[in-house]
Design an enzyme around this catalytic site. Sequence first.
Site, PDB file in Angstrom:
ATOM      1  N   GLY A  16     -87.730 -39.708 -13.904  1.00  0.00           N
ATOM      2  CA  GLY A  16     -86.487 -38.889 -14.739  1.00  0.00           C
ATOM      3  C   GLY A  16     -85.947 -38.009 -13.707  1.00  0.00           C
ATOM      4  N   CYS A  43     -94.916 -42.455 -12.612  1.00  0.00           N
ATOM      5  CA  CYS A  43     -94.444 -44.118 -11.894  1.00  0.00           C
ATOM      6  C   CYS A  43     -95.035 -44.197  -9.927  1.00  0.00           C
ATOM      7  CB  CYS A  43     -93.596 -44.301 -12.369  1.00  0.00           C
ATOM      8  SG  CYS A  43     -93.100 -46.305 -11.784  1.00  0.00           S
ATOM      9  N   CYS A  48     -97.348 -47.133 -12.183  1.00  0.00           N
ATOM     10  CA  CYS A  48     -96.267 -48.279 -12.268  1.00  0.00           C
ATOM     11  C   CYS A  48     -96.957 -48.783 -10.857  1.00  0.00           C
ATOM     12  CB  CYS A  48     -95.253 -48.784 -13.008  1.00  0.00           C
ATOM     13  SG  CYS A  48     -94.403 -47.752 -12.974  1.00  0.00           S
ATOM     14  N   LYS A  51    -100.301 -49.257  -9.143  1.00  0.00           N
ATOM     15  CA  LYS A  51    -101.085 -50.269 -10.004  1.00  0.00           C
ATOM     16  C   LYS A  51    -101.240 -52.021  -9.894  1.00  0.00           C
ATOM     17  CE  LYS A  51     -99.068 -51.429 -13.944  1.00  0.00           C
ATOM     18  NZ  LYS A  51     -98.144 -51.317 -15.072  1.00  0.00           N
ATOM     19  N   TYR A 179    -102.172 -50.207 -23.182  1.00  0.00           N
ATOM     20  CA  TYR A 179    -101.379 -51.574 -21.914  1.00  0.00           C
ATOM     21  C   TYR A 179    -102.610 -51.154 -20.928  1.00  0.00           C
ATOM     22  CZ  TYR A 179     -97.829 -48.305 -19.848  1.00  0.00           C
ATOM     23  OH  TYR A 179     -97.627 -47.502 -18.905  1.00  0.00           O
ATOM     24  N   GLU A 183    -104.691 -53.457 -18.156  1.00  0.00           N
ATOM     25  CA  GLU A 183    -104.261 -53.824 -17.159  1.00  0.00           C
ATOM     26  C   GLU A 183    -105.332 -53.222 -15.819  1.00  0.00           C
ATOM     27  OE1 GLU A 183     -99.615 -53.613 -17.385  1.00  0.00           O
ATOM     28  OE2 GLU A 183    -100.803 -51.167 -16.015  1.00  0.00           O
ATOM     29  N   THR A 312     -90.564 -46.035 -17.119  1.00  0.00           N
ATOM     30  CA  THR A 312     -89.817 -45.559 -16.059  1.00  0.00           C
ATOM     31  C   THR A 312     -88.252 -45.816 -16.191  1.00  0.00           C
ATOM     32  OG1 THR A 312     -92.365 -45.335 -14.186  1.00  0.00           O
ATOM     33  CG2 THR A 312     -89.305 -46.629 -13.831  1.00  0.00           C
ATOM     34  N   HIS A 437     -85.664 -76.957 -14.635  1.00  0.00           N
ATOM     35  CA  HIS A 437     -87.834 -78.691 -14.780  1.00  0.00           C
ATOM     36  C   HIS A 437     -87.857 -77.957 -12.843  1.00  0.00           C
ATOM     37  CE1 HIS A 437     -90.097 -80.820 -16.423  1.00  0.00           C
ATOM     38  NE2 HIS A 437     -90.252 -81.793 -15.200  1.00  0.00           N
ATOM     39  N   GLU A 442     -88.423 -73.336 -18.965  1.00  0.00           N
ATOM     40  CA  GLU A 442     -88.274 -74.177 -20.192  1.00  0.00           C
ATOM     41  C   GLU A 442     -88.441 -74.134 -21.739  1.00  0.00           C
ATOM     42  OE1 GLU A 442     -88.690 -78.082 -18.856  1.00  0.00           O
ATOM     43  OE2 GLU A 442     -90.028 -77.745 -17.037  1.00  0.00           O
TER      44      GLU A 442
HETATM   45  C1  LIG Z   1    -101.350 -46.068 -15.061  1.00  0.00           C
HETATM   46  C2  LIG Z   1    -100.119 -45.931 -15.027  1.00  0.00           C
HETATM   47  C3  LIG Z   1     -99.124 -47.200 -15.188  1.00  0.00           C
HETATM   48  C4  LIG Z   1     -97.686 -47.411 -15.102  1.00  0.00           C
HETATM   49  N1  LIG Z   1     -97.369 -48.544 -15.874  1.00  0.00           N
HETATM   50  C5  LIG Z   1     -96.011 -48.432 -16.292  1.00  0.00           C
HETATM   51  C6  LIG Z   1     -95.331 -49.809 -16.003  1.00  0.00           C
HETATM   52  O1  LIG Z   1     -95.566 -50.449 -15.277  1.00  0.00           O
HETATM   53  N2  LIG Z   1     -94.414 -49.896 -16.083  1.00  0.00           N
HETATM   54  C7  LIG Z   1     -92.980 -48.123 -16.330  1.00  0.00           C
HETATM   55  O2  LIG Z   1     -92.028 -48.608 -16.666  1.00  0.00           O
HETATM   56  N3  LIG Z   1     -93.872 -46.931 -16.758  1.00  0.00           N
HETATM   57  C8  LIG Z   1     -95.646 -47.736 -16.062  1.00  0.00           C
HETATM   58  N4  LIG Z   1     -95.928 -46.266 -16.715  1.00  0.00           N
HETATM   59  C9  LIG Z   1     -95.029 -45.340 -17.347  1.00  0.00           C
HETATM   60  C10 LIG Z   1     -94.564 -44.469 -16.360  1.00  0.00           C
HETATM   61  O3  LIG Z   1     -95.095 -43.849 -15.156  1.00  0.00           O
HETATM   62  C11 LIG Z   1     -94.215 -43.194 -17.090  1.00  0.00           C
HETATM   63  O4  LIG Z   1     -92.849 -43.588 -18.277  1.00  0.00           O
HETATM   64  C12 LIG Z   1     -92.738 -42.200 -16.030  1.00  0.00           C
HETATM   65  O5  LIG Z   1     -93.508 -42.042 -14.586  1.00  0.00           O
HETATM   66  C13 LIG Z   1     -91.827 -41.312 -16.836  1.00  0.00           C
HETATM   67  O6  LIG Z   1     -90.857 -40.379 -15.796  1.00  0.00           O
HETATM   68  P1  LIG Z   1     -91.440 -38.964 -15.721  1.00  0.00           P
HETATM   69  O7  LIG Z   1     -89.773 -38.357 -14.742  1.00  0.00           O
HETATM   70  O8  LIG Z   1     -90.845 -38.618 -17.420  1.00  0.00           O
HETATM   71  O9  LIG Z   1     -92.494 -38.411 -15.742  1.00  0.00           O
HETATM   72  P2  LIG Z   1     -93.199 -38.635 -14.290  1.00  0.00           P
HETATM   73  O10 LIG Z   1     -92.663 -39.453 -13.777  1.00  0.00           O
HETATM   74  O11 LIG Z   1     -94.671 -37.734 -14.918  1.00  0.00           O
HETATM   75  O12 LIG Z   1     -93.228 -37.265 -13.577  1.00  0.00           O
HETATM   76  C14 LIG Z   1     -93.531 -35.692 -13.842  1.00  0.00           C
HETATM   77  C15 LIG Z   1     -93.702 -35.833 -12.649  1.00  0.00           C
HETATM   78  O13 LIG Z   1     -92.975 -33.338 -13.420  1.00  0.00           O
HETATM   79  C16 LIG Z   1     -94.226 -32.137 -12.650  1.00  0.00           C
HETATM   80  N5  LIG Z   1     -94.385 -31.769 -12.869  1.00  0.00           N
HETATM   81  C17 LIG Z   1     -95.147 -31.619 -14.412  1.00  0.00           C
HETATM   82  N6  LIG Z   1     -95.206 -30.239 -14.572  1.00  0.00           N
HETATM   83  C18 LIG Z   1     -94.018 -29.521 -13.153  1.00  0.00           C
HETATM   84  C19 LIG Z   1     -94.041 -28.080 -13.420  1.00  0.00           C
HETATM   85  N7  LIG Z   1     -94.332 -26.803 -14.542  1.00  0.00           N
HETATM   86  N8  LIG Z   1     -93.085 -27.685 -12.478  1.00  0.00           N
HETATM   87  C20 LIG Z   1     -93.466 -28.323 -11.505  1.00  0.00           C
HETATM   88  N9  LIG Z   1     -93.650 -30.081 -11.904  1.00  0.00           N
HETATM   89  C21 LIG Z   1     -94.118 -30.048 -12.594  1.00  0.00           C
HETATM   90  C22 LIG Z   1     -95.888 -33.643 -12.389  1.00  0.00           C
HETATM   91  O14 LIG Z   1     -96.392 -33.844 -11.425  1.00  0.00           O
HETATM   92  C23 LIG Z   1     -94.807 -34.989 -11.547  1.00  0.00           C
HETATM   93  O15 LIG Z   1     -94.728 -35.979 -10.673  1.00  0.00           O
HETATM   94  C24 LIG Z   1     -97.193 -46.136 -15.891  1.00  0.00           C
HETATM   95  C25 LIG Z   1     -97.905 -45.185 -16.026  1.00  0.00           C
HETATM   96  C26 LIG Z   1     -99.315 -45.051 -15.960  1.00  0.00           C
HETATM   97  C27 LIG Z   1    -100.041 -43.637 -15.971  1.00  0.00           C
END
Ligand SMILES: Cc1cc2nc3c(=O)[nH]c(=O)nc-3n(C[C@H](O)[C@H](O)[C@H](O)COP(=O)(O)OP(=O)(O)OC[C@H]3O[C@@H](n4cnc5c(N)ncnc54)[C@H](O)[C@@H]3O)c2cc1C
Length: 460
Positions: A16, A43, A48, A51, A179, A183, A312, A437, A442
């Site tokens: 995000g 992610c 993701c 994984k 999940y 997985e 994600t 097919h 299908e």
């Molecule tokens: C094992 C696993 C498998 C997954 N598989 C899938 C999948 O197949 N498909 C899917 O859609 N989603 C999957 N997800 C979920 C997906 O990873 C999250 O929904 C997504 O990463 C959320 O994005 P975000 O930007 O909210 O946070 P994040 O991607 O977690 O990013 C947050 C970042 O903020 C940083 N941070 C935190 N606090 C601070 C701070 N105070 N100062 C500076 N930096 C900071 C962290 O280090 C991190 O890098 C999976 C999650 C896990 C754990």
Amino acid sequence: MADHDVDLFVIGGGSGGVRAARIAAEHGARVMLAEEYRLGGTCVIRGCVPKKLFVYASRFHGEFEDAAGFGWTVGQNSFDWATLVANKDKEINRLETAYGGTLEKAGVRVAKTRAVLRDAHTVQLATGEEVRVAHVLIATGSMPSYGNHIPGLEYAISSNEAFHLTHFPHRIVIQGGGYIAVEFAGIFAGLGSHVTLLYRGDNILRGFDDEVRQHVRREMEARGIRVLTGCTVAAIDKAHGHYSVHLSSGNEMPADQVMFATGRKPNIAKLGLEHAGVEIGKNGGIVVDEFSRTTAANIYAVGDVTNRINLTPVAIREGHAFADTVFGGKQNIVDHSNVPTAVFSEPEVGTVGLTEAEARARLALTDIYRAVFKPMKATLSGRDTRILMKLVVDGHSDRVVGFHVVGEGAAEMAQLGAVAIKMRATKADFDATIALHPTAAEELVTMRKKTASYVREAAE
Ligand SMILES: Cc1cc2nc3c(=O)[nH]c(=O)nc-3n(C[C@H](O)[C@H](O)[C@H](O)COP(=O)(O)OP(=O)(O)OC[C@H]3O[C@@H](n4cnc5c(N)ncnc54)[C@H](O)[C@@H]3O)c2cc1C
């Protein structure tokens, strides 16, 4: 905005945060982003992407087995965990660099450090630097949650560590029914571990369609994964180089590794939210409105930290919408309905829309179309497996409101099923589509006969 150092400060360089920072910068904002661990976030670094790479690795075993029925003799094979981890790390490093490059190209200043709020307009970096900001985006994601403390919990790993184990666990106990647990059970089993999956509830994958849950469980058990429900880890002992896992049932089992995948919690600790007037909701996430604005007027939050739909593509969409709304002059609200989702278990699940239970609770009339069949590939391979396909239909409007598949290619099917559902396709639209097919998909356009039809009971 001259009294501010930046127009936008993004805390967190994950899905995000990175999207929001780039789009805001492209809209002309002066943007700074802090990431305390690695760019790309959960992610890319430990979610993701790694994984899915592990899932690919785990599926070769079944392919080798299936090959014999097609005339192949697969020679002696062996698996090397260290090679997989090293190659995965190489790819993750490449992606992390690419994320950095994208931000740099967009003109975003990146600080590789922790950032917290001192007040609504001041961000404090762990380096000591203080930044005056017009807007803040909190995109700090979530972290593994272990539930109640038990003796020996310190020996358990989460998915974070599972990506970097130095030794391959030949016996692993995984606690959790969501999940991620399911997985990893498939990953380790496919790579050759003896896997026991423990879940406190009555069946795995809570929140998914009940038939999907039963089907996945049966298929996992057929592949040798032991699934124990109504059972949890009560204590873990370390003895003679392995662990002894004490179960709530009173039994005990040896394991080389114990993994907890018992949910995740928003990363809100010690962020200084209380100094900035940012409130936390009942779900443990930051409270936001439809524009992802928090209870502080200049502070927004997207992704897992808000605990809406923790995926994600949702975090990315929320980050993009925020940047367009605040810096691009176009109000953009994310539609959180009908988000497709997958479980990359073996076999995998692809789903979008309502489960049968949800539809029956909401709709006056619910029609179910279901097919369970042996995939063509299994005829020669001899594998005892079935595909499940299920459409949930609003019996009055004929709209397909739920799409559920378990089997090879389910996730890919669900992505396209989501387009149909988003376009409000009816069952008649599915029927009017000529089958492709020979495919498994299908079946989705040839299910003519209703399996069941339910009229909602009038509320008392
Ligand atoms: C094992 C696993 C498998 C997954 N598989 C899938 C999948 O197949 N498909 C899917 O859609 N989603 C999957 N997800 C979920 C997906 O990873 C999250 O929904 C997504 O990463 C959320 O994005 P975000 O930007 O909210 O946070 P994040 O991607 O977690 O990013 C947050 C970042 O903020 C940083 N941070 C935190 N606090 C601070 C701070 N105070 N100062 C500076 N930096 C900071 C962290 O280090 C991190 O890098 C999976 C999650 C896990 C754990």
